[in-house]
Design a protein around this motif. Structure first.
Motif, PDB file in Angstrom:
ATOM      1  N   ILE A  60      68.962  46.882  22.485  1.00 16.50           N
ATOM      2  CA  ILE A  60      70.259  47.401  22.042  1.00 16.50           C
ATOM      3  C   ILE A  60      70.596  48.627  22.892  1.00 16.50           C
ATOM      4  CG2 ILE A  60      71.479  48.624  20.192  1.00 16.50           C
ATOM      5  CD1 ILE A  60      70.067  46.885  18.165  1.00 16.50           C
ATOM      6  N   VAL A  61      71.786  48.635  23.482  1.00 12.53           N
ATOM      7  CA  VAL A  61      72.308  49.813  24.177  1.00 12.53           C
ATOM      8  C   VAL A  61      73.675  50.090  23.564  1.00 12.53           C
ATOM      9  CG1 VAL A  61      72.990  50.852  26.360  1.00 12.53           C
ATOM     10  CG2 VAL A  61      71.091  49.212  26.294  1.00 12.53           C
ATOM     11  N   THR A  62      73.832  51.217  22.875  1.00 10.89           N
ATOM     12  CA  THR A  62      75.091  51.475  22.176  1.00 10.89           C
ATOM     13  C   THR A  62      75.331  52.969  22.017  1.00 10.89           C
ATOM     14  OG1 THR A  62      76.393  50.856  20.220  1.00 10.89           O
ATOM     15  CG2 THR A  62      74.103  51.468  19.852  1.00 10.89           C
ATOM     16  N   THR A  63      76.555  53.301  21.639  1.00 11.43           N
ATOM     17  CA  THR A  63      76.939  54.684  21.366  1.00 11.43           C
ATOM     18  C   THR A  63      77.134  54.851  19.864  1.00 11.43           C
ATOM     19  OG1 THR A  63      78.055  54.862  23.501  1.00 11.43           O
ATOM     20  CG2 THR A  63      78.637  56.487  21.814  1.00 11.43           C
ATOM     21  N   LEU A  64      76.507  55.841  19.269  1.00 12.36           N
ATOM     22  CA  LEU A  64      76.577  56.042  17.821  1.00 12.36           C
ATOM     23  C   LEU A  64      77.955  56.571  17.429  1.00 12.36           C
ATOM     24  CD1 LEU A  64      73.070  57.632  17.147  1.00 12.36           C
ATOM     25  CD2 LEU A  64      73.721  55.215  17.193  1.00 12.36           C
ATOM     26  N   PRO A  65      78.568  55.991  16.380  1.00  8.96           N
ATOM     27  CA  PRO A  65      79.932  56.370  16.015  1.00  8.96           C
ATOM     28  C   PRO A  65      80.037  57.678  15.231  1.00  8.96           C
ATOM     29  CG  PRO A  65      79.149  54.637  14.571  1.00  8.96           C
ATOM     30  CD  PRO A  65      78.087  54.830  15.607  1.00  8.96           C
ATOM     31  N   GLU A  66      78.973  58.048  14.492  1.00  3.41           N
ATOM     32  CA  GLU A  66      79.062  59.224  13.619  1.00  3.41           C
ATOM     33  C   GLU A  66      77.694  59.883  13.488  1.00  3.41           C
ATOM     34  OE1 GLU A  66      80.682  58.369   9.782  1.00  3.41           O
ATOM     35  OE2 GLU A  66      82.269  57.076  10.573  1.00  3.41           O
ATOM     36  N   SER A  89      61.681  59.102  15.880  1.00  4.27           N
ATOM     37  CA  SER A  89      62.532  59.987  16.692  1.00  4.27           C
ATOM     38  C   SER A  89      62.981  59.245  17.937  1.00  4.27           C
ATOM     39  CB  SER A  89      61.758  61.251  17.094  1.00  4.27           C
ATOM     40  OG  SER A  89      61.365  61.980  15.948  1.00  4.27           O
ATOM     41  N   LEU A  90      64.107  59.638  18.476  1.00  4.48           N
ATOM     42  CA  LEU A  90      64.637  59.009  19.691  1.00  4.48           C
ATOM     43  C   LEU A  90      64.022  59.679  20.925  1.00  4.48           C
ATOM     44  CD1 LEU A  90      68.396  58.749  18.642  1.00  4.48           C
ATOM     45  CD2 LEU A  90      66.647  56.968  18.544  1.00  4.48           C
ATOM     46  N   ASN A  91      62.708  59.552  21.059  1.00  3.35           N
ATOM     47  CA  ASN A  91      61.992  60.223  22.150  1.00  3.35           C
ATOM     48  C   ASN A  91      61.255  59.241  23.064  1.00  3.35           C
ATOM     49  OD1 ASN A  91      59.959  59.376  20.474  1.00  3.35           O
ATOM     50  ND2 ASN A  91      59.238  61.440  19.927  1.00  3.35           N
ATOM     51  N   GLY A  92      61.479  57.951  22.863  1.00  2.00           N
ATOM     52  CA  GLY A  92      60.848  56.967  23.732  1.00  2.00           C
ATOM     53  C   GLY A  92      59.399  56.678  23.418  1.00  2.00           C
ATOM     54  N   ARG A  93      58.884  57.230  22.347  1.00  3.02           N
ATOM     55  CA  ARG A  93      57.474  56.998  22.010  1.00  3.02           C
ATOM     56  C   ARG A  93      57.250  55.511  21.726  1.00  3.02           C
ATOM     57  NH1 ARG A  93      54.223  56.927  17.384  1.00  3.02           N
ATOM     58  NH2 ARG A  93      56.025  57.304  16.040  1.00  3.02           N
ATOM     59  N   VAL A  94      56.117  54.987  22.215  1.00  3.52           N
ATOM     60  CA  VAL A  94      55.776  53.586  22.000  1.00  3.52           C
ATOM     61  C   VAL A  94      55.242  53.412  20.574  1.00  3.52           C
ATOM     62  CG1 VAL A  94      54.260  51.692  22.664  1.00  3.52           C
ATOM     63  CG2 VAL A  94      55.283  53.142  24.419  1.00  3.52           C
ATOM     64  N   ILE A  95      55.870  52.500  19.841  1.00  6.83           N
ATOM     65  CA  ILE A  95      55.441  52.205  18.466  1.00  6.83           C
ATOM     66  C   ILE A  95      54.833  50.814  18.448  1.00  6.83           C
ATOM     67  CG2 ILE A  95      56.220  51.880  16.087  1.00  6.83           C
ATOM     68  CD1 ILE A  95      58.585  53.758  16.805  1.00  6.83           C
ATOM     69  N   ASN A  96      53.559  50.742  18.109  1.00  9.73           N
ATOM     70  CA  ASN A  96      52.885  49.447  17.992  1.00  9.73           C
ATOM     71  C   ASN A  96      53.046  48.931  16.567  1.00  9.73           C
ATOM     72  OD1 ASN A  96      51.595  49.174  20.669  1.00  9.73           O
ATOM     73  ND2 ASN A  96      50.527  51.049  20.059  1.00  9.73           N
ATOM     74  N   GLY A  97      53.786  47.844  16.425  1.00  8.53           N
ATOM     75  CA  GLY A  97      54.056  47.298  15.101  1.00  8.53           C
ATOM     76  C   GLY A  97      53.513  45.902  14.934  1.00  8.53           C
ATOM     77  N   ASN A  98      53.524  45.440  13.694  1.00 10.85           N
ATOM     78  CA  ASN A  98      53.103  44.077  13.379  1.00 10.85           C
ATOM     79  C   ASN A  98      54.086  43.490  12.377  1.00 10.85           C
ATOM     80  OD1 ASN A  98      51.477  42.170  11.337  1.00 10.85           O
ATOM     81  ND2 ASN A  98      50.611  41.953  13.395  1.00 10.85           N
ATOM     82  N   GLY A 142      70.928  60.291  13.832  1.00  8.58           N
ATOM     83  CA  GLY A 142      71.731  60.198  15.041  1.00  8.58           C
ATOM     84  C   GLY A 142      72.942  61.114  14.998  1.00  8.58           C
ATOM     85  N   ARG A 143      73.558  61.284  16.176  1.00 13.30           N
ATOM     86  CA  ARG A 143      74.726  62.163  16.288  1.00 13.30           C
ATOM     87  C   ARG A 143      75.909  61.389  16.878  1.00 13.30           C
ATOM     88  NH1 ARG A 143      70.985  65.151  19.051  1.00 13.30           N
ATOM     89  NH2 ARG A 143      72.286  65.010  20.950  1.00 13.30           N
ATOM     90  N   THR A 144      77.094  61.855  16.584  1.00 15.76           N
ATOM     91  CA  THR A 144      78.302  61.230  17.095  1.00 15.76           C
ATOM     92  C   THR A 144      78.300  61.231  18.631  1.00 15.76           C
ATOM     93  OG1 THR A 144      79.540  62.023  15.181  1.00 15.76           O
ATOM     94  CG2 THR A 144      80.826  61.300  17.075  1.00 15.76           C
ATOM     95  N   GLY A 145      78.600  60.073  19.234  1.00 15.48           N
ATOM     96  CA  GLY A 145      78.678  59.953  20.688  1.00 15.48           C
ATOM     97  C   GLY A 145      77.341  59.834  21.386  1.00 15.48           C
ATOM     98  N   GLN A 146      76.249  59.870  20.644  1.00 17.41           N
ATOM     99  CA  GLN A 146      74.919  59.770  21.248  1.00 17.41           C
ATOM    100  C   GLN A 146      74.675  58.344  21.736  1.00 17.41           C
ATOM    101  OE1 GLN A 146      71.724  60.761  18.527  1.00 17.41           O
ATOM    102  NE2 GLN A 146      70.634  61.857  20.138  1.00 17.41           N
ATOM    103  N   GLN A 147      74.253  58.189  22.981  1.00 19.72           N
ATOM    104  CA  GLN A 147      73.933  56.876  23.517  1.00 19.72           C
ATOM    105  C   GLN A 147      72.440  56.598  23.306  1.00 19.72           C
ATOM    106  OE1 GLN A 147      75.495  57.131  27.638  1.00 19.72           O
ATOM    107  NE2 GLN A 147      76.928  55.521  27.008  1.00 19.72           N
ATOM    108  N   VAL A 148      72.145  55.444  22.680  1.00 22.02           N
ATOM    109  CA  VAL A 148      70.748  55.117  22.367  1.00 22.02           C
ATOM    110  C   VAL A 148      70.375  53.784  23.000  1.00 22.02           C
ATOM    111  CG1 VAL A 148      70.759  56.409  20.208  1.00 22.02           C
ATOM    112  CG2 VAL A 148      71.353  53.988  20.188  1.00 22.02           C
TER     113      VAL A 148
END
Length: 374
Positions: free
Chosen positions: A341-347, A263-272, A293-299
């Protein structure tokens, strides 16, 4: 008297020279009769091998093309390569047993066409298949040579249907140039082309020493390869026990990726990032994450690691299931090689995050965060 002696001496010398010259010429010139006999003997062997093997060598036809094969039992067992019998290119990545033909057409040297069932394939990547023609009793067969009978330098013959079905039972010859000590694979220089796959490699007794499977180069470099007769013996024995695979094991279907949903909630994901079957074109390992994601959403997506140089790529999954690149990560700042990555979702839709490394083969722990801008 002196003149007579001189004349006699001259005659003797000339006679001696004549004898010497005659002997020298006979020694220098080749014996044409012996050469002709040797050529005739070699031609005789070639003809005998061809006459013996031709009736038992077949063309194997599928909807995708053709290959070669040979009869090993009077009741209709035929050996060919597994790769001769395969699904269409679009099916090779995600095949199932129904994608492979269960029946193929076998064409004999005299033009007879009969149907043959596909009984099975070699296990563990063995490029062999076995076919069966039913209601047969007295087919001409090719005998298998004893295991270990082939040696480097042996004269060999290849028989099959190169390039086009019109060229069935083309016959070439050469020598064994190498034998792989690990699996017995035979390298030889008898000319083979596409379509020869599955055909027999024969010795001077007309016995099968191998099954032709591949050659290097479109124009044939003289480096050609045949599966050893020892593996053919074992495969036939396994087929009689019905211990064969229902599909070719030479094809490795690609695993469908199974991304982790976040989810786009900022939760820290520990990966390997570890060694796995998901690899980018440059050889770097990949972990996958997906989100809605949603159209115009900035992530904002960030990947941080102290063990390797992180790489982020964001894709949109289109309606036809393809991946469309949206953005690539950049370094977070001077001296900071972590990716952002800082971007705006297209759709509206599902988006896929590739979490990877800059250099191939790198592994290690990392932290991933995905959030939206207010």
């Amino acid at each position: 008297m002196k003149n007579r002696l001189l004349q006699f001496g001259t005659l003797a010398i000339c006679t001696t020279l004549t004898v010497i010259s005659s002997t020298s010429i006979e020694q220098i010139l080749p014996n044409n009769d012996n050469t002709a006999v040797a050529q005739t003997a070699e031609e005789g062997i070639s003809r005998q091998v061809y006459q013996k093997a031709s009736p038992a060598t077949v063309t194997v036809q599928t909807k995708r093309g053709h290959g070669s094969g040979f009869v090993v039992s009077q009741d209709g067992l035929i050996i060919t390569n597994a790769h001769v019998i395969k699904p269409s290119p679009s099916q090779q990545e995600n095949y199932n047993p129904h994608d492979f033909p269960s029946v193929v057409t076998v064409v004999f040297a005299d033009g007879r066409k009969v149907a043959a069932d596909v009984l099975g394939f070699g296990r563990d990547g063995l490029d062999l298949a076995i076919l069966k023609i039913h209601n047969q009793k007295n087919l001409t067969t090719l005998p298998l040579a004893k295991v270990g009978a082939a040696s480097v330098g042996d004269r060999i013959f290849a028989l099959g249907t190169p390039l086009h079905t019109d060229f069935k039972n083309s016959f070439t010859q050469g020598n064994i140039t190498r034998i792989n000590s690990a699996d017995g694979e035979i390298e030889h220089d008898a000319r083979i082309m596409g379509g020869n796959s599955g055909g027999p490699l024969l010795n001077t007794q007309g016995q099968v020493v191998g099954v032709n499977r591949a050659g290097i180069g479109e124009l044939n470099t003289g480096m050609n390869f045949a599966i050893s007769v020892s593996q053919v013996h074992s495969f036939i024995a396994a087929a009689r026990r019905k211990d064969v695979s229902s599909i070719p094991t030479i094809f490795k279907p690609k695993e469908k990726p199974n991304p982790t949903t976040i989810s786009l909630n900022g939760r820290v994901i520990n990966g390997n990032l570890g060694k796995n079957r998901l690899i980018r074109d440059n050889g770097s390992f990949v972990n996958l994450y997906q989100f809605q994601g949603r159209t115009g959403q900035q992530v904002v997506i960030e990947m941080n690691s102290q063990m390797f140089n992180p790489v982020l790529i964001l894709y949109q999954i289109t309606s036809d299931g393809k991946h469309k690149e949206v953005a690539q990560g950049i370094d977070k700042g001077p001296g900071d090689l972590n990716s952002q990555i800082v971007t705006t979702l297209p759709e509206d839709g599902v988006y896929l995050i590739f979490a990877s490394s800059l250099d191939p083969g790198e592994t290690g722990n990392y932290i991933l965060q995905a959030n939206t801008k207010p």
